[in-house]
Design a protein around this motif. Structure first.
Motif: not given
Length: 407
Positions: A246, A255, A277, A281, A302
């Motif tokens: 991360d 991810n 996010g 994603t 993240s």
């Protein structure tokens, strides 16, 4: 000994097919003249009963470069075959079987090559990238073919077939690898040995999938004549790997793991994510293969993707993720064959201590393990170390020589 399976009109009826072609279901001579084109992603409406059964196949090609100037001299078939997901439900996955033009072996060995991280989008499936000359693991696959081994490369669950690729799902990945060998043995077009010698090979995600397959084989595929497994840089402990990954240059892989495991376990990660996010994603899931993802999202942390500003690694330590992460742990089961575990001390994705701990766990369970450490800088570059150690080690296993141990 396994019986060969031929594809008949019952298989044609079992396939749901619409749209442009990605795989062709060919019916053997002497049966009804029919051919069904499969869109990708696509799944059969009905699955056959046996894991490893070939549901469809078509001739393929393997290029080493995107200009398609260098074609590998091998018989290539793209396949769709049956395996099972984490829950034991039957699913269809795709893959590629490659048979070299020449081999020094009378009974040609089959090596199941478990791919490293490709991405989550269907276009990233190795079966597509091998044909396009964009597969970054083309070199080790070619080197295995050069040894005279047939090679089968799975696409795993959800790459080239419906749904999200269940990235880092230990059981789904291991089963897909083992059933790819069964499918290669049952593919009539190549006439490979039904019960010949078999080995497993993989690096990174593929190292984890290979390790899982080796652990699952005694119960899941006891009929396979496994001679050994080459395991490179396996992400055997997700907590340690996630903490390392991360915010690193390879943060996109973290991810991927959240998307893959949330799909496998039926968890909606949307509420964890802020608008940025969700965009990242979705982009990683639907559009980008590995090299594109690493270039577009370098050093993603993240905590910038979450609604509460806390890193997603914290969630891995709380329910239900703590249980999910624990279920992906490797080393709790005993492979029945020797293992070569290759891992660089300078790996910047999967810390070498993760590989060393896995080797130690297997040693305690009585497995013959050779730990082959090296100091090649970087996760990607260290693949050459696994190739250099793995090829002679595999040759000795197929020759019936006693496996060395560093336990």
């Amino acid at each position: 000994m396994l019986c060969r399976r031929t594809l008949g009109v019952h298989a044609v009826a079992a396939i749901a097919a619409t749209g442009a072609a990605a795989l062709t279901l060919s019916v053997p001579p002497g049966e009804a003249a029919a051919s069904v084109r499969l869109s990708a992603p696509q799944r059969p409406a009905v699955l056959t009963a046996g894991n490893g059964d070939v549901l469809s196949s078509e001739p393929g090609v393997f290029y080493l470069d995107p200009l398609k100037a260098i074609k590998v001299n091998a018989s290539v078939h793209r396949i769709m075959y049956r395996t099972t997901d984490r829950t034991g439900k039957g699913i269809a996955v795709t893959g590629t079987v490659l048979n070299p033009a020449t081999s020094p072996y009378g009974q040609r060995p089959i090596v199941a090559f478990a791919p490293g991280t490709q991405g989550l989008a269907d276009k990233c499936a190795p079966s597509r990238q091998l044909a396009e000359g964009t597969e970054y693991e083309a070199a080790p696959i070619k080197k295995l073919l050069d040894q005279g081994y047939a090679v089968v490369v799975t696409d795993y669950q959800g790459l080239g077939t419906p749904g999200v690729h269940t990235y880092m799902d230990r059981e789904a990945q291991g089963r897909a690898v083992l059933d790819s060998v069964r499918a290669a043995q049952r593919l009539p077009a190549l006439d490979l040995p039904d019960a010949g010698p078999v080995a497993l090979y993989g690096y990174s995600q593929g190292g984890g999938a290979t390790a899982s397959a080796a652990e699952l084989a005694p119960a899941y595929a006891p009929e396979l004549k496994l001679k050994g497994a080459v395991v490179g840089a396996p992400p055997a402990d997700m907590n340690k790997v996630a903490d390392s990954m991360d915010g690193s240059a390879y943060g996109a892989f973290f991810n991927y793991a959240l998307s893959g495991l949330s799909t496998s376990y039926g968890i909606d990660i949307g509420p964890y994510l802020n608008a940025h996010g969700k965009r990242v994603t979705n982009d990683l899931r639907d559009n980008l293969c590995t090299t594109q993802a690493l270039a577009k999202y370098p050093f993603p942390n993240s905590r910038f993707l979450t609604v509460d500003g806390r890193p997603l690694t914290e969630r891995l330590k709380r329910a239900p993720w703590d249980r999910i992460v624990a279920e992906q742990q490797l080393g709790k089961r005993k492979p029945a064959v020797p293992v070569l575990l290759s891992h660089s001390a300078l790996d910047d994705v999967v810390p070498q201590r993760v590989g060393k701990n896995l080797a130690a766990d297997w040693c305690r369970r009585g497995v013959t393990v050779r730990f082959a450490g090296n100091h090649i800088p970087g996760h990607i570059a260290a693949t050459v170390g696994t190739i250099a150690d793995g090829l002679p080690w595999l040759k000795d296993r197929f020759a019936g020589k006693a496996a060395p141990s560093t336990c």
